[in-house]
Each structure stands twice: as C-alpha cells, then as structure tokens.
Design a protein around this motif. Structure first.
Motif, short mmCIF file in Angstrom:
data_model
loop_
_atom_site.label_atom_id
_atom_site.label_comp_id
_atom_site.label_asym_id
_atom_site.label_seq_id
_atom_site.Cartn_x
_atom_site.Cartn_y
_atom_site.Cartn_z
N PHE A 93 29.53 11.58 47.89
CA PHE A 93 30.55 11.36 46.89
C PHE A 93 30.50 12.50 45.86
CE2 PHE A 93 30.13 7.09 48.58
CZ PHE A 93 31.46 6.73 48.70
N VAL A 94 31.59 12.69 45.14
CA VAL A 94 31.72 13.79 44.19
C VAL A 94 31.80 13.25 42.76
CG1 VAL A 94 33.31 15.58 43.37
CG2 VAL A 94 32.84 15.36 45.81
N GLU A 95 31.08 13.91 41.89
CA GLU A 95 31.25 13.72 40.45
C GLU A 95 31.88 15.01 39.94
OE1 GLU A 95 28.65 13.63 36.36
OE2 GLU A 95 27.68 12.92 38.20
N ILE A 96 33.07 14.91 39.38
CA ILE A 96 33.78 16.07 38.86
C ILE A 96 33.33 16.35 37.44
CG2 ILE A 96 36.04 17.03 38.21
CD1 ILE A 96 35.83 16.80 41.21
N VAL A 97 33.03 17.61 37.16
CA VAL A 97 32.72 18.08 35.81
C VAL A 97 33.81 19.08 35.45
CG1 VAL A 97 31.07 19.32 34.36
CG2 VAL A 97 30.24 17.78 36.16
N GLU A 98 34.64 18.75 34.47
CA GLU A 98 35.73 19.64 34.07
C GLU A 98 35.32 20.52 32.91
OE1 GLU A 98 39.49 17.80 33.38
OE2 GLU A 98 39.44 16.68 35.25
N CYS A 99 35.72 21.79 32.97
CA CYS A 99 35.46 22.75 31.89
C CYS A 99 36.72 23.54 31.63
CB CYS A 99 34.36 23.73 32.27
SG CYS A 99 32.72 23.03 32.31
N ALA A 100 36.98 23.81 30.34
CA ALA A 100 38.12 24.62 29.96
C ALA A 100 37.72 25.93 29.29
CB ALA A 100 39.03 23.83 29.01
N THR A 101 36.41 26.11 29.03
CA THR A 101 35.96 27.32 28.34
C THR A 101 34.83 28.00 29.11
OG1 THR A 101 34.30 26.16 27.02
CG2 THR A 101 36.54 26.30 26.09
N GLU A 102 34.80 29.33 28.99
CA GLU A 102 33.79 30.12 29.69
C GLU A 102 32.36 29.77 29.28
OE1 GLU A 102 32.59 34.78 30.45
OE2 GLU A 102 33.87 34.26 28.75
N VAL A 111 28.79 22.72 43.54
CA VAL A 111 29.91 23.57 43.96
C VAL A 111 30.77 23.79 42.71
CG1 VAL A 111 32.02 23.69 45.37
CG2 VAL A 111 29.95 22.68 46.33
N ALA A 112 31.36 24.99 42.61
CA ALA A 112 32.26 25.28 41.49
C ALA A 112 33.61 25.71 42.03
CB ALA A 112 31.68 26.37 40.60
N VAL A 113 34.68 25.21 41.41
CA VAL A 113 36.04 25.61 41.72
C VAL A 113 36.58 26.26 40.45
CG1 VAL A 113 38.34 24.88 42.43
CG2 VAL A 113 36.33 23.70 43.34
N LEU A 114 36.88 27.56 40.53
CA LEU A 114 37.28 28.33 39.36
C LEU A 114 38.71 28.84 39.50
CD1 LEU A 114 34.07 30.56 38.99
CD2 LEU A 114 34.44 28.24 38.13
N ASP A 115 39.50 28.64 38.47
CA ASP A 115 40.88 29.11 38.43
C ASP A 115 40.89 30.58 38.04
OD1 ASP A 115 43.57 29.59 37.98
OD2 ASP A 115 43.82 27.97 36.52
N GLY A 116 41.38 31.42 38.93
CA GLY A 116 41.44 32.85 38.67
C GLY A 116 42.37 33.23 37.53
N GLU A 117 43.28 32.35 37.16
CA GLU A 117 44.26 32.65 36.12
C GLU A 117 43.86 32.15 34.73
OE1 GLU A 117 47.10 34.57 36.82
OE2 GLU A 117 45.86 34.79 38.62
N THR A 118 42.69 31.57 34.61
CA THR A 118 42.25 31.04 33.31
C THR A 118 42.14 32.17 32.30
OG1 THR A 118 41.09 29.21 34.33
CG2 THR A 118 40.37 29.81 32.15
N GLN A 119 42.54 31.87 31.06
CA GLN A 119 42.48 32.84 29.97
C GLN A 119 41.56 32.34 28.88
OE1 GLN A 119 43.91 35.86 29.93
NE2 GLN A 119 44.67 35.49 31.99
N ALA A 122 38.94 34.23 29.84
CA ALA A 122 37.98 34.63 30.88
C ALA A 122 38.39 34.01 32.21
CB ALA A 122 36.58 34.19 30.49
N GLY A 123 38.92 34.82 33.10
CA GLY A 123 39.37 34.33 34.39
C GLY A 123 38.23 33.95 35.31
N GLY A 124 38.55 33.13 36.27
CA GLY A 124 37.55 32.65 37.22
C GLY A 124 36.88 33.75 38.02
N MET A 125 37.59 34.86 38.24
CA MET A 125 36.99 35.95 39.03
C MET A 125 35.84 36.60 38.28
SD MET A 125 40.29 37.60 40.84
CE MET A 125 41.66 36.53 41.21
N GLY A 126 36.04 36.89 37.01
CA GLY A 126 34.97 37.48 36.22
C GLY A 126 33.81 36.51 36.02
N VAL A 127 34.14 35.24 35.82
CA VAL A 127 33.10 34.21 35.66
C VAL A 127 32.29 34.11 36.95
CG1 VAL A 127 32.71 31.73 35.36
CG2 VAL A 127 34.35 32.93 33.90
#
Length: 141
Positions: free
Chosen positions: A39-48, A62-70, A72-77
């Motif tokens: 089962f999954v427990e989701i941890v949501e984050c909005a800041t780098e 596991v991490a799912v990162l949005d590349g378009e986040t401002q 600090a985008g998910g790619m740099g993170v």
C-alpha cells in the motif's frame, strides 16, 4: 516518526507547486498502484526545502517530481538529490514537453511520464519503481 517503510506500506513523495497536479498524481497512484506492491502513503510537498528534507530522511521509497514546478523544478531537484542523497529513492519525473526528455536524462531520473498524465501509465511506472526500491533499498529488512 518511523524510519523507512513497513512491510505493508511504502511512502511516495509527490512534489509540485500546483495542488491540482499533486491531487492528480495522488489519485492516479491510489492506495496501491499494483496488486504485487505494498500500500502507498502519499507525502505531498510544494516547496523545494521540504522535498530535500524528506528525501534526506530515508523515509521516502519513491518520489514523483513535477518538472514544471517553480521556482525549483523537479529536474534540478532530481539531479541534486541523486548527487547528494545517500541511498536516494527512485525518482519519476513528470515532463510537459517531449523535448524535455534530454533534461530528464540529465537529471538522473529513473523514469519519466509525460503531461497530460495518463493514470494507468503513472500507476504502472510508480509500481515498477516501488518494486525496484524493495529489491535495492540499502537498509532492507
């Protein structure tokens, strides 16, 4: 606070500055993205800073990162985490454009899914990364 996941739960971090994107990702993953994974427990984050705190804690599987986040985008993170976090969990990047694939490769992401999100594709991708994490986690039980 526990250290790491239990046998019946894995933590998936979802990073985006857009609450709608976080909700869409969480809904696609669901409580269990495949029958053969925990089962999954989701941890949501909005800041780098919070993402780096969670990734460095050893409690994320596991991490799912949005590349378009401002800003600090998910790619740099992703790149920073892969370079700096001991036993970094597998990372899935969400990319908005097909041409961003090379940036996703640069970021050392383990998987990439395109926008618009297809729930089954994202769930399958996260399940694959969960299986990989179960098999390779350094502090496995």
């Amino acid at each position: 606070m526990s250290t790491g996941s239990t046998d019946d739960t894995m933590r998936v971090l979802v990073y985006s500055d857009d609450a709608t994107t976080r909700a869409e990702v969480s809904a696609a993953i669901g409580r269990r993205p495949a029958a053969d994974v925990p089962f999954v427990e989701i941890v949501e984050c909005a800041t780098e800073p919070k993402v780096h705190q969670w990734l460095g804690s050893g409690e994320i599987d596991v991490a799912v990162l949005d590349g378009e986040t401002q800003p600090a985008g998910g790619m740099g993170v992703s790149r920073q985490a892969k370079d700096e976090v001991y036993d970094c969990p597998p990372i899935c990047l969400i990319i908005a454009r097909r041409d961003d694939r090379w940036l996703a490769d640069w970021s050392k992401a383990d998987a990439v899914v395109p926008q618009p999100l297809e729930p089954m594709v994202l769930a399958d991708t996260v399940a694959d990364l969960m299986r990989r994490r179960s098999a390779t986690r350094l502090n496995a039980k």
